[in-house]
Design a protein around this motif. Structure first.
Motif, PDB file in Angstrom:
ATOM      1  N   GLY A 127       3.638   9.402  10.464  1.00 29.63           N
ATOM      2  CA  GLY A 127       4.796   9.213   9.612  1.00 29.63           C
ATOM      3  C   GLY A 127       4.463   8.716   8.220  1.00 29.63           C
ATOM      4  N   ARG A 128       3.216   8.331   7.969  1.00 29.39           N
ATOM      5  CA  ARG A 128       2.861   7.814   6.640  1.00 29.39           C
ATOM      6  C   ARG A 128       2.715   8.976   5.663  1.00 29.39           C
ATOM      7  NH1 ARG A 128       0.698   2.290   6.652  1.00 29.39           N
ATOM      8  NH2 ARG A 128       0.092   2.659   4.515  1.00 29.39           N
ATOM      9  N   PRO A 129       3.435   8.909   4.522  1.00 27.16           N
ATOM     10  CA  PRO A 129       3.313  10.006   3.536  1.00 27.16           C
ATOM     11  C   PRO A 129       1.908  10.070   2.947  1.00 27.16           C
ATOM     12  CG  PRO A 129       5.239   8.644   3.107  1.00 27.16           C
ATOM     13  CD  PRO A 129       4.440   7.928   4.130  1.00 27.16           C
ATOM     14  N   PHE A 130       1.519  11.262   2.476  1.00 32.47           N
ATOM     15  CA  PHE A 130       0.174  11.441   1.930  1.00 32.47           C
ATOM     16  C   PHE A 130       0.058  10.900   0.511  1.00 32.47           C
ATOM     17  CE2 PHE A 130      -0.971  13.534   5.558  1.00 32.47           C
ATOM     18  CZ  PHE A 130      -0.263  14.684   5.809  1.00 32.47           C
ATOM     19  N   HIS A 131       1.103  11.078  -0.285  1.00 31.98           N
ATOM     20  CA  HIS A 131       1.025  10.712  -1.697  1.00 31.98           C
ATOM     21  C   HIS A 131       1.595   9.320  -1.923  1.00 31.98           C
ATOM     22  CE1 HIS A 131       1.389  11.116  -6.041  1.00 31.98           C
ATOM     23  NE2 HIS A 131       0.580  12.147  -5.920  1.00 31.98           N
ATOM     24  N   PHE A 132       0.912   8.529  -2.763  1.00 26.81           N
ATOM     25  CA  PHE A 132       1.337   7.127  -2.919  1.00 26.81           C
ATOM     26  C   PHE A 132       2.645   6.971  -3.688  1.00 26.81           C
ATOM     27  CE2 PHE A 132       0.292   5.606  -7.291  1.00 26.81           C
ATOM     28  CZ  PHE A 132      -0.229   6.769  -7.811  1.00 26.81           C
ATOM     29  N   LEU A 133       3.100   8.059  -4.336  1.00 31.11           N
ATOM     30  CA  LEU A 133       4.372   7.979  -5.061  1.00 31.11           C
ATOM     31  C   LEU A 133       5.459   8.766  -4.347  1.00 31.11           C
ATOM     32  CD1 LEU A 133       3.218   8.363  -8.739  1.00 31.11           C
ATOM     33  CD2 LEU A 133       4.075   6.323  -7.664  1.00 31.11           C
ATOM     34  N   PHE A 134       5.257   8.998  -3.036  1.00 33.52           N
ATOM     35  CA  PHE A 134       6.202   9.828  -2.292  1.00 33.52           C
ATOM     36  C   PHE A 134       7.621   9.302  -2.384  1.00 33.52           C
ATOM     37  CE2 PHE A 134       7.922  12.441   0.903  1.00 33.52           C
ATOM     38  CZ  PHE A 134       8.680  11.652   1.743  1.00 33.52           C
ATOM     39  N   TYR A 135       7.796   7.977  -2.308  1.00 25.52           N
ATOM     40  CA  TYR A 135       9.144   7.417  -2.222  1.00 25.52           C
ATOM     41  C   TYR A 135       9.909   7.469  -3.534  1.00 25.52           C
ATOM     42  CZ  TYR A 135       8.135   5.949   2.497  1.00 25.52           C
ATOM     43  OH  TYR A 135       7.821   5.957   3.833  1.00 25.52           O
ATOM     44  N   GLY A 150      -2.639   6.385 -17.776  1.00 23.90           N
ATOM     45  CA  GLY A 150      -3.967   5.843 -17.505  1.00 23.90           C
ATOM     46  C   GLY A 150      -4.971   6.301 -18.549  1.00 23.90           C
ATOM     47  N   LYS A 151      -4.867   7.584 -18.939  1.00 22.44           N
ATOM     48  CA  LYS A 151      -5.788   8.117 -19.943  1.00 22.44           C
ATOM     49  C   LYS A 151      -5.557   7.459 -21.301  1.00 22.44           C
ATOM     50  CE  LYS A 151      -6.670  12.440 -17.721  1.00 22.44           C
ATOM     51  NZ  LYS A 151      -7.833  12.004 -16.969  1.00 22.44           N
ATOM     52  N   ILE A 152      -4.293   7.220 -21.625  1.00 25.50           N
ATOM     53  CA  ILE A 152      -3.996   6.537 -22.896  1.00 25.50           C
ATOM     54  C   ILE A 152      -4.617   5.142 -22.896  1.00 25.50           C
ATOM     55  CG2 ILE A 152      -2.124   5.517 -24.248  1.00 25.50           C
ATOM     56  CD1 ILE A 152      -0.447   7.942 -23.582  1.00 25.50           C
ATOM     57  N   LEU A 153      -4.482   4.423 -21.791  1.00 24.94           N
ATOM     58  CA  LEU A 153      -5.063   3.074 -21.714  1.00 24.94           C
ATOM     59  C   LEU A 153      -6.578   3.134 -21.846  1.00 24.94           C
ATOM     60  CD1 LEU A 153      -3.043   1.458 -18.804  1.00 24.94           C
ATOM     61  CD2 LEU A 153      -2.828   0.956 -21.211  1.00 24.94           C
ATOM     62  N   LYS A 154      -7.182   4.171 -21.247  1.00 28.74           N
ATOM     63  CA  LYS A 154      -8.635   4.325 -21.322  1.00 28.74           C
ATOM     64  C   LYS A 154      -9.067   4.536 -22.767  1.00 28.74           C
ATOM     65  CE  LYS A 154     -11.131   7.818 -19.558  1.00 28.74           C
ATOM     66  NZ  LYS A 154     -11.545   8.861 -18.617  1.00 28.74           N
ATOM     67  N   ILE A 155      -8.318   5.399 -23.488  1.00 34.86           N
ATOM     68  CA  ILE A 155      -8.668   5.653 -24.889  1.00 34.86           C
ATOM     69  C   ILE A 155      -8.531   4.372 -25.700  1.00 34.86           C
ATOM     70  CG2 ILE A 155      -8.021   6.919 -26.962  1.00 34.86           C
ATOM     71  CD1 ILE A 155      -7.114   9.201 -25.192  1.00 34.86           C
ATOM     72  N   GLU A 156      -7.477   3.600 -25.423  1.00 30.31           N
ATOM     73  CA  GLU A 156      -7.279   2.356 -26.176  1.00 30.31           C
ATOM     74  C   GLU A 156      -8.415   1.375 -25.911  1.00 30.31           C
ATOM     75  OE1 GLU A 156      -3.394   0.891 -25.237  1.00 30.31           O
ATOM     76  OE2 GLU A 156      -2.422   2.260 -26.638  1.00 30.31           O
TER      77      GLU A 156
ATOM     78  N   GLU B 131       1.526   0.477  -9.864  1.00 30.34           N
ATOM     79  CA  GLU B 131       1.157   1.741  -9.213  1.00 30.34           C
ATOM     80  C   GLU B 131      -0.319   1.765  -8.861  1.00 30.34           C
ATOM     81  OE1 GLU B 131       2.514   4.808 -11.900  1.00 30.34           O
ATOM     82  OE2 GLU B 131       4.477   4.852 -10.948  1.00 30.34           O
ATOM     83  N   THR B 132      -1.167   1.238  -9.763  1.00 25.08           N
ATOM     84  CA  THR B 132      -2.607   1.195  -9.475  1.00 25.08           C
ATOM     85  C   THR B 132      -2.885   0.283  -8.288  1.00 25.08           C
ATOM     86  OG1 THR B 132      -2.673   0.958 -11.868  1.00 25.08           O
ATOM     87  CG2 THR B 132      -4.758   1.302 -10.774  1.00 25.08           C
ATOM     88  N   THR B 133      -2.190  -0.872  -8.249  1.00 24.19           N
ATOM     89  CA  THR B 133      -2.375  -1.795  -7.115  1.00 24.19           C
ATOM     90  C   THR B 133      -2.049  -1.102  -5.805  1.00 24.19           C
ATOM     91  OG1 THR B 133      -1.487  -3.467  -8.610  1.00 24.19           O
ATOM     92  CG2 THR B 133      -1.830  -4.127  -6.327  1.00 24.19           C
ATOM     93  N   ALA B 134      -0.910  -0.419  -5.792  1.00 22.10           N
ATOM     94  CA  ALA B 134      -0.488   0.263  -4.563  1.00 22.10           C
ATOM     95  C   ALA B 134      -1.504   1.317  -4.152  1.00 22.10           C
ATOM     96  CB  ALA B 134       0.878   0.899  -4.789  1.00 22.10           C
ATOM     97  N   LYS B 135      -1.993   2.063  -5.142  1.00 26.30           N
ATOM     98  CA  LYS B 135      -2.984   3.108  -4.853  1.00 26.30           C
ATOM     99  C   LYS B 135      -4.242   2.503  -4.241  1.00 26.30           C
ATOM    100  CE  LYS B 135      -4.236   7.210  -7.454  1.00 26.30           C
ATOM    101  NZ  LYS B 135      -4.362   7.664  -8.845  1.00 26.30           N
ATOM    102  N   PHE B 228      -1.549  -9.725  -3.469  1.00 29.67           N
ATOM    103  CA  PHE B 228      -1.029  -8.780  -2.479  1.00 29.67           C
ATOM    104  C   PHE B 228      -2.099  -7.775  -2.087  1.00 29.67           C
ATOM    105  CE2 PHE B 228       3.097 -10.072  -1.603  1.00 29.67           C
ATOM    106  CZ  PHE B 228       3.766 -10.453  -2.751  1.00 29.67           C
ATOM    107  N   LYS B 229      -2.848  -7.325  -3.080  1.00 26.00           N
ATOM    108  CA  LYS B 229      -3.897  -6.346  -2.783  1.00 26.00           C
ATOM    109  C   LYS B 229      -4.924  -6.955  -1.829  1.00 26.00           C
ATOM    110  CE  LYS B 229      -6.664  -4.908  -6.130  1.00 26.00           C
ATOM    111  NZ  LYS B 229      -7.098  -4.145  -7.309  1.00 26.00           N
ATOM    112  N   MET B 230      -5.322  -8.209  -2.119  1.00 27.94           N
ATOM    113  CA  MET B 230      -6.331  -8.839  -1.275  1.00 27.94           C
ATOM    114  C   MET B 230      -5.818  -9.030   0.143  1.00 27.94           C
ATOM    115  SD  MET B 230      -7.964 -11.383  -4.086  1.00 27.94           S
ATOM    116  CE  MET B 230      -8.602 -12.626  -3.029  1.00 27.94           C
ATOM    117  N   THR B 231      -4.571  -9.488   0.290  1.00 23.20           N
ATOM    118  CA  THR B 231      -4.050  -9.711   1.657  1.00 23.20           C
ATOM    119  C   THR B 231      -3.990  -8.405   2.418  1.00 23.20           C
ATOM    120  OG1 THR B 231      -1.920  -9.780   0.563  1.00 23.20           O
ATOM    121  CG2 THR B 231      -2.616 -11.778   1.678  1.00 23.20           C
ATOM    122  N   ILE B 232      -3.475  -7.347   1.760  1.00 23.83           N
ATOM    123  CA  ILE B 232      -3.320  -6.083   2.485  1.00 23.83           C
ATOM    124  C   ILE B 232      -4.676  -5.535   2.902  1.00 23.83           C
ATOM    125  CG2 ILE B 232      -2.569  -3.695   2.249  1.00 23.83           C
ATOM    126  CD1 ILE B 232      -0.290  -4.741   0.485  1.00 23.83           C
TER     127      ILE B 232
END
Lengths: 379, 273
Positions: A127-135, A150-156, B131-135, B228-232
């Motif tokens: 029952g666990r969805p595959f994608h972390f943003l499923f909900y 994420g890419k923008i933050l990396k460039i910064e 979102e990164t934490t959850a991932k 939360f990340k560490m506990t999980i």
């Protein structure tokens, strides 16, 4: 909603191999139909669509049946089953099933339809969805936005590191995009296999533009190019007529022009006399009205080359005014080869190079003319 | 109304009772070994030792005690406030410690049992971080516009047979217009327990495990995400260890394994009992 039915004769041909190939028995058998309702195409929700439609196994089964049917059809027609193309299939079907129907889409057809991509079940056995943003509901779109941010933050971070070392330069390489455009909303929906709103699409484009404006964005070029399409070839570029030289060494160019029902062709010679001939006659004789002569002169007067060129014009069809207009267009086109790009652009802006699309509108029944109605009588 | 927390152990005991009830209800479905794996954490208070993940000084350094101004204060948050200094509310960090321990312990138990955890935060500053934490945990996040029927109309939104989250963690209980997030009410409707960081302008009533603390400072939110990340991860690794020790095939829901044989000495101690 209209349902367009596409009949496939594939599996039916497979069944029919053993039976006799008389057209009557063949025609009465029911062929398998693949129904594509408009709503099913748009709906990506598994719950709403039927259980068997458009799953991967279903698509593969359809493809296999099509291939088998193709080979049977080729054998039936006595042709090479290896190199049986779609045109051969169409030809054979029209031969085997002659149809008197006027509607082309209602006639028998054997073709593979392009199954729209459709999301498989999103969760595993536990029952666990595959994608972390499923909900969130729109997982592909939001994961794309997440990656982009994420890419923008990396460039910064990269910029900050360079600034700390003192190697930061404001005019460092921006991405060279070339002649390309962003993906349209429909194309993006196809890519993500999800419906997104215009608001979502605008935010995506804004974020992409924001990333492109940053100095060191060239590191993410490959990512950006995935969401860009090359522009279609620039159509209707102004064709400049060739500059030729005749026996005396005088440069000349030829051009044609049309207006209403008149056709004209003009030879522009770089003599220096300013002599104009129309259909063998002098232009004063051919165009007694000043307005027509002004139309002839306007391109030359506009570019300030009045006395420089010799004109040899031929014109036929239409009336006095349309002939003058046709000649004007031809002269402007011929003049392009003697002028620079900038002057050509100026002429285009002035409207000298645009062919006039107006033609005589036909008279309609129940009316006096094209627009004029009959006199309205109260009683 | 006012909720008074008397002692940490009493709350933990009631938690354990609740868990045991759950276990008893579905006892028939489990094999003996699985039952043993699931019951073992319930025998001890703070089985996952979440109390040692943070200290009061860490909370203070991360500016968790800073609330909003007096005018923004919610009436129901008054019990959790230490006081007010120059119109700024100060949150009582002793209470925060207790609440945070409860919340982390509960999260650890849920993660140990392979539950689905959903991180929710409507703050645009920290959306990417959450979102990164959850991932990284192997869990789920929702930091976007909350569509009305996500929890209450799930079978139509996602498809029949969807599994809803077993725990929702709110890093900020307010949405972008400073109203209570719809997810709190919906989770309460769907009987989903919630853990929520409640600031001095939030309503703590519907949150199962409220954690009074600052939700606006980057330092504080990073601290929460890290905890939360560490506990999980701890809980999931522990589950994998237990399954290995008892010789069961590992479930997929146990998450990614990080440090595999951490606290081996502790395991030996519990094994000897």
């Amino acid at each position: 909603m209209a349902a367009s039915c596409v009949r496939t004769v594939g599996s039916f041909l497979g069944k029919c191999m053993t039976c006799s190939s008389s057209i009557n028995t063949v025609a009465t058998q029911v062929s398998q139909q693949v129904e594509l309702t408009y709503s099913a195409l748009c709906r990506k929700n598994l719950a709403a669509a039927g259980p068997e439609k458009f799953t991967l196994e279903y698509i593969q089964k359809q493809v296999e049946e099509y291939e088998i049917g193709k080979r049977h059809l080729a054998n039936m027609m006595g042709e090479d089953s290896e190199n049986f193309t779609q045109e051969d299939i169409d030809r054979s079907i029209t031969y085997l099933f002659p149809s008197g129907l006027f509607e082309k889409t209602a006639r028998p057809l054997m073709k593979l339809i392009h199954f729209p991509l459709h999301k498989a079940v999103q969760w595993g056995a536990d029952g666990r969805p595959f994608h972390f943003l499923f909900y969130t509901g729109k997982q592909s779109y939001y994961s794309l936005m997440h990656d982009l941010y994420g890419k923008i933050l990396k460039i910064e971070k990269h910029q900050d590191r360079l600034r700390a070392k003192g190697l930061f330069s404001q005019d460092a390489q921006l991405i060279s995009l070339g002649p390309s455009r962003w993906l349209t909303k429909e194309e993006l929906e196809l890519l993500l296999v999800e419906t997104i709103s215009t608001h979502d699409y605008d935010r995506f484009i804004k974020l992409m533009e924001h990333m492109l404006c940053m100095p060191y964005s060239s590191t993410e070029e490959e990512f950006v190019q995935r969401y860009r399409r090359l522009l279609e070839a620039q159509s209707l570029k102004q064709l400049v007529p060739l500059l030729e030289k005749d026996e005396n060494g005088v440069a000349f160019s030829t051009a044609e022009g049309r207006r209403k029902t008149s056709d004209s062709s003009v030879i522009l010679r770089d003599c220096g006399s300013g002599h104009i001939t129309v259909n063998g006659q002098d232009y004063l004789q051919y165009f007694p009205v000043l307005q027509d002569r002004e139309q002839l002169m306007f391109p030359l007067q506009f570019m300030g080359v009045l006395g420089r060129f010799n004109l040899e014009c031929k014109v036929s069809g239409g009336g006095r005014s349309s002939q003058a207009g046709a000649l004007r267009l031809a002269i402007s086109r011929a003049l392009l080869s003697f002028l620079s790009e900038g002057d050509g652009e100026v002429m285009r802006q002035a409207g000298l190079l645009t062919p006039d699309p107006r033609v005589r509108e036909r008279k309609k029944p129940g009316q006096e003319g094209a627009r004029r109605k009959f006199t309205w009588k109260k009683r | 109304g006012r909720c008074t927390i008397t002692s940490l152990s009493r709350i933990l005991q009631s938690q354990i009772l609740f868990m045991l009830l759950l276990v008893i209800c579905c006892c028939c479905c489990f094999s003996l070994l699985t039952e043993k794996i699931l019951n073992q954490p319930l025998e001890k208070a703070d089985f996952f030792r979440v109390a040692e993940l943070f200290s009061l000084k860490d909370l203070f350094d991360a500016r968790v005690h800073l609330g909003h101004k007096k005018g923004c204060r919610h009436r129901l948050m008054e019990p959790y406030l230490y006081g007010c200094r120059l119109d700024h509310d100060i949150i009582n960090l002793d209470q925060t410690m207790e609440h945070l321990q409860l919340a982390l312990n509960f999260t650890a138990h849920i993660a140990y049992r392979g539950g689905i955890i959903l991180f929710v935060s409507r703050q645009r500053q920290f959306g990417h971080l959450v979102e990164t934490t959850a991932k990284d945990c192997g869990e789920y996040a929702h930091t976007r516009y909350w569509q009305g029927g996500l929890l209450t109309n799930a079978n139509i939104q996602y498809g029949p047979g969807v599994r809803l989250p077993d725990l929702i963690i709110f890093l900020s209980t307010l949405n972008n217009v400073f109203q209570q997030h719809v997810g709190i009410r919906d989770a309460a409707k769907m009987n989903i327990p919630t853990v929520g960081v409640v600031d001095s302008n939030c309503n703590p009533s519907l949150v199962t495990y409220p954690v009074p603390g600052n939700d606006d400072t980057p330092a504080a939110v990073e601290l929460y995400c890290r905890l939360f990340k560490m506990t999980i991860n701890r809980a999931k690794d522990r589950r994998k260890q237990m399954e290995l020790i008892h010789g069961l095939p590992q479930t997929e829901g146990a998450g990614q394994g990080k440090c595999f044989f951490y606290q081996v000495s502790m395991m030996e101690k519990s094994g000897r009992r």
